[in-house]
Design a protein around this motif. Structure first.
Motif, mmCIF file in Angstrom:
data_model
loop_
_atom_site.group_PDB
_atom_site.id
_atom_site.type_symbol
_atom_site.label_atom_id
_atom_site.label_comp_id
_atom_site.label_asym_id
_atom_site.label_seq_id
_atom_site.Cartn_x
_atom_site.Cartn_y
_atom_site.Cartn_z
ATOM 1 N N ILE A 143 -9.398 2.821 5.621
ATOM 2 C CA ILE A 143 -9.546 1.693 4.703
ATOM 3 C C ILE A 143 -8.859 0.461 5.281
ATOM 4 O O ILE A 143 -7.934 0.571 6.088
ATOM 5 N N HIS A 153 -6.371 -2.566 5.375
ATOM 6 C CA HIS A 153 -5.082 -2.897 4.772
ATOM 7 C C HIS A 153 -5.250 -4.155 3.912
ATOM 8 O O HIS A 153 -5.891 -5.129 4.343
ATOM 9 N N PRO A 154 -4.724 -4.164 2.689
ATOM 10 C CA PRO A 154 -4.973 -5.289 1.778
ATOM 11 C C PRO A 154 -4.337 -6.609 2.200
ATOM 12 O O PRO A 154 -4.719 -7.653 1.682
ATOM 13 N N LEU A 172 0.820 -1.201 0.000
ATOM 14 C CA LEU A 172 0.000 0.000 0.000
ATOM 15 C C LEU A 172 0.859 1.258 0.000
ATOM 16 O O LEU A 172 1.842 1.346 0.729
ATOM 17 N N ALA A 188 -2.048 0.787 -4.982
ATOM 18 C CA ALA A 188 -1.713 -0.567 -4.556
ATOM 19 C C ALA A 188 -0.370 -0.984 -5.132
ATOM 20 O O ALA A 188 0.040 -0.511 -6.192
ATOM 21 N N THR A 235 -14.959 1.982 2.979
ATOM 22 C CA THR A 235 -14.026 3.056 3.266
ATOM 23 C C THR A 235 -14.789 4.169 3.973
ATOM 24 O O THR A 235 -16.017 4.230 3.916
ATOM 25 N N GLN A 262 -4.374 -4.374 -5.402
ATOM 26 C CA GLN A 262 -5.267 -3.508 -6.162
ATOM 27 C C GLN A 262 -6.697 -4.038 -6.135
ATOM 28 O O GLN A 262 -7.657 -3.286 -5.958
ATOM 29 N N VAL A 318 -5.845 2.835 -7.883
ATOM 30 C CA VAL A 318 -7.032 2.310 -7.209
ATOM 31 C C VAL A 318 -8.199 3.284 -7.342
ATOM 32 O O VAL A 318 -9.322 2.900 -7.645
ATOM 33 N N CYS A 377 -12.854 -2.545 -1.747
ATOM 34 C CA CYS A 377 -13.225 -1.727 -0.587
ATOM 35 C C CYS A 377 -13.966 -0.465 -1.026
ATOM 36 O O CYS A 377 -14.960 -0.066 -0.411
ATOM 37 N N HIS A 436 -8.113 -5.951 -3.880
ATOM 38 C CA HIS A 436 -8.684 -5.806 -2.542
ATOM 39 C C HIS A 436 -9.102 -4.358 -2.279
ATOM 40 O O HIS A 436 -10.225 -4.093 -1.818
ATOM 41 N N LEU A 437 -8.225 -3.412 -2.581
ATOM 42 C CA LEU A 437 -8.524 -2.010 -2.309
ATOM 43 C C LEU A 437 -9.648 -1.499 -3.195
ATOM 44 O O LEU A 437 -10.517 -0.740 -2.748
ATOM 45 N N SER A 438 -9.664 -1.924 -4.459
ATOM 46 C CA SER A 438 -10.744 -1.511 -5.358
ATOM 47 C C SER A 438 -12.088 -2.025 -4.858
ATOM 48 O O SER A 438 -13.096 -1.318 -4.940
#
Length: 237
Positions: free
Chosen positions: A220, A222-223, A34, A85, A103, A91, A71, A97, A93-95
């Motif tokens: 957010i 953490h991935p 991240l 990411a 978020t 990427q 992201v 979220c 995982h965060l996308s």
């Protein structure tokens, strides 16, 4: 509504670093999965069309971190927190979220006019107006009750303005993430953001030399660890 949804995130751990990458881009956090940046106003988040629009946050980040992947993004005129990411799994995982609204985002803005809070104890007000991109006047967006997508913003007063200033500082919590959502929603209630070249009047735009909108906080997952993390960038105006 009296309070916006909240999380109980952990602050960035000891692996967090604050370093400068080429062109003075500020890194708020960097680890193996991240990256979190404080984007200055006037810098594109991703490349635009044409050779004169290739300088952007993602290109500068990738010069220092070749595995950095986009992201989300901020408008060019908006400053504040943008994360990237490191690698495709992070990427995804965060996308997800962002897509699933896992978020919590907070912005700060200065709007034109004196905007009192009608709720007691400076509670959270809501702007619930559907938005759609105005394809005949891109990149503008408009309120459309017929074809707009559901869009929700919470707001409250961030700080008491000087008497007679004719401006109000707001704390903003966008629940959805439509194009230009905060800018259009605030214009729709009669208080466009100061310095906005698209939605403010010429007089309101001239009150500042930039759009007075800043992405101040982002919570957010953490991935890798799944822990909720909170990142903050002080408002520069």
């Amino acid at each position: 509504m009296s309070e916006a949804p909240t999380h109980s995130p952990q602050p960035p751990g000891p692996q967090a670093t604050r370093v400068a990458v080429p062109d003075g881009l500020t890194v708020l956090h960097a680890d193996d999965a991240l990256l979190v940046f404080d984007k200055p106003a006037g810098l594109l988040a991703v490349p635009g069309r044409g050779p004169d629009k290739q300088d952007c946050l993602s290109a500068r980040a990738q010069a220092a971190y070749p595995d950095a992947l986009v992201v989300h993004r901020l408008d060019m005129a908006t400053s504040g927190i943008v994360l990237m990411a490191r690698g495709i799994e992070a990427q995804r995982h965060l996308s997800l979220c962002f897509e699933k609204r896992r978020t919590h985002k907070r912005y700060e803005a200065v709007v034109a006019g004196d905007l009192p809070n009608p709720l007691p104890d400076n509670g959270w007000n809501s702007i619930d107006l559907p938005l759609i991109v105005d394809w005949l006047a891109r990149p503008r967006s408009i309120v459309s009750h017929e074809i707009g997508k559901p869009s929700l913003t919470h707001w409250r007063i961030a700080d008491a303005p000087p008497p007679g200033s004719g401006m109000t500082r707001l704390d903003l919590h966008p629940v959805t993430g439509r194009s230009h959502q905060l800018r259009v929603h605030l214009q729709a209630i009669g208080h466009p953001i100061v310095g906005d070249p698209l939605y403010a009047s010429p007089e309101q735009e001239a009150l500042a030399d930039r759009l007075l909108l800043h992405a101040r906080r982002l919570d957010i997952e953490h991935p890798v660890t799944g822990a909720m993390m909170r990142f903050e960038a002080p408002c520069p105006f």
